[in-house]
Motif scaffolding. Structure first.
Motif, short mmCIF file in Angstrom:
data_model
loop_
_atom_site.label_atom_id
_atom_site.label_comp_id
_atom_site.label_asym_id
_atom_site.label_seq_id
_atom_site.Cartn_x
_atom_site.Cartn_y
_atom_site.Cartn_z
N GLU A 1 0.82 -1.21 0.00
CA GLU A 1 0.00 0.00 0.00
C GLU A 1 0.86 1.26 0.00
N SER A 2 0.28 2.34 -0.51
CA SER A 2 0.92 3.64 -0.47
C SER A 2 -0.16 4.72 -0.54
N SER B 1 -3.24 3.62 -2.85
CA SER B 1 -2.95 2.65 -3.91
C SER B 1 -2.45 1.36 -3.28
N CYS B 2 -2.73 0.28 -3.96
CA CYS B 2 -2.23 -1.03 -3.52
C CYS B 2 -1.69 -1.74 -4.76
N TYR C 1 -5.48 -1.17 5.22
CA TYR C 1 -4.87 -2.38 4.67
C TYR C 1 -5.56 -2.79 3.39
N CYS C 2 -4.75 -3.22 2.46
CA CYS C 2 -5.23 -3.83 1.23
C CYS C 2 -5.19 -5.34 1.42
N ALA C 3 -6.17 -6.04 0.84
CA ALA C 3 -6.22 -7.49 1.00
C ALA C 3 -6.77 -8.14 -0.26
N THR D 1 -1.02 1.26 5.53
CA THR D 1 -0.58 2.65 5.39
C THR D 1 -1.42 3.51 6.31
N GLN D 2 -0.75 4.42 7.02
CA GLN D 2 -1.42 5.24 8.03
C GLN D 2 -2.13 6.42 7.38
N VAL D 3 -3.37 6.60 7.76
CA VAL D 3 -4.14 7.79 7.38
C VAL D 3 -4.54 8.51 8.66
#
Length: 123
Positions: A6-7, A21-22, A95-97, A117-119
């Protein structure tokens, strides 16, 4: 197997927008249903959005419906989470999964996870 990175996270003021994005590795990316989850401190990981392998169907959690959208670009092996009208309560690690199951919102059905990735949304 698929690996996810992730980013796009960061610090944003309330009312602002971010796009996560993942990026996925693996030639079978298009076979996976992709999902986004989030986890705030002291809380369980919760479902945010999911999109089918064809991109034709999505499910968005009620808490973010109308503000977040999920999309994917199989040519780039990437899934996106567009977040707008952000609120302080959206602050979490996102998190992307990936799963081979169809359109599931249950985090236990997802076998592959990114590092998160922290938001952070400030008021």
């Amino acid at each position: 197997q698929v690996q996810l990175v992730e980013s796009g996270g960061g610090l944003v003021q309330a009312g602002g927008s971010l796009r996560l994005s993942c990026a996925a590795s693996g030639r079978t990316f298009s076979s996976y249903t992709m999902g986004w989850f989030r986890q705030a401190p002291g809380k369980e990981r919760e479902f945010v959005a999911t999109i089918t392998w064809s991109g034709g169907s999505t499910i968005i959690a009620d808490s973010v419906k109308g503000r977040f959208t999920i999309s994917r670009d199989d040519a780039k092996n990437t899934v996106y989470l567009q977040m707008s009208s952000l609120k302080p309560e959206d602050t979490a690690v996102y998190y992307c999964a990936a799963t081979l199951l169809y359109m599931t919102t249950n985090r236990h059905d997802y076998a592959h996870w990114g590092q998160g990735t922290q938001v952070t949304v400030s008021s």
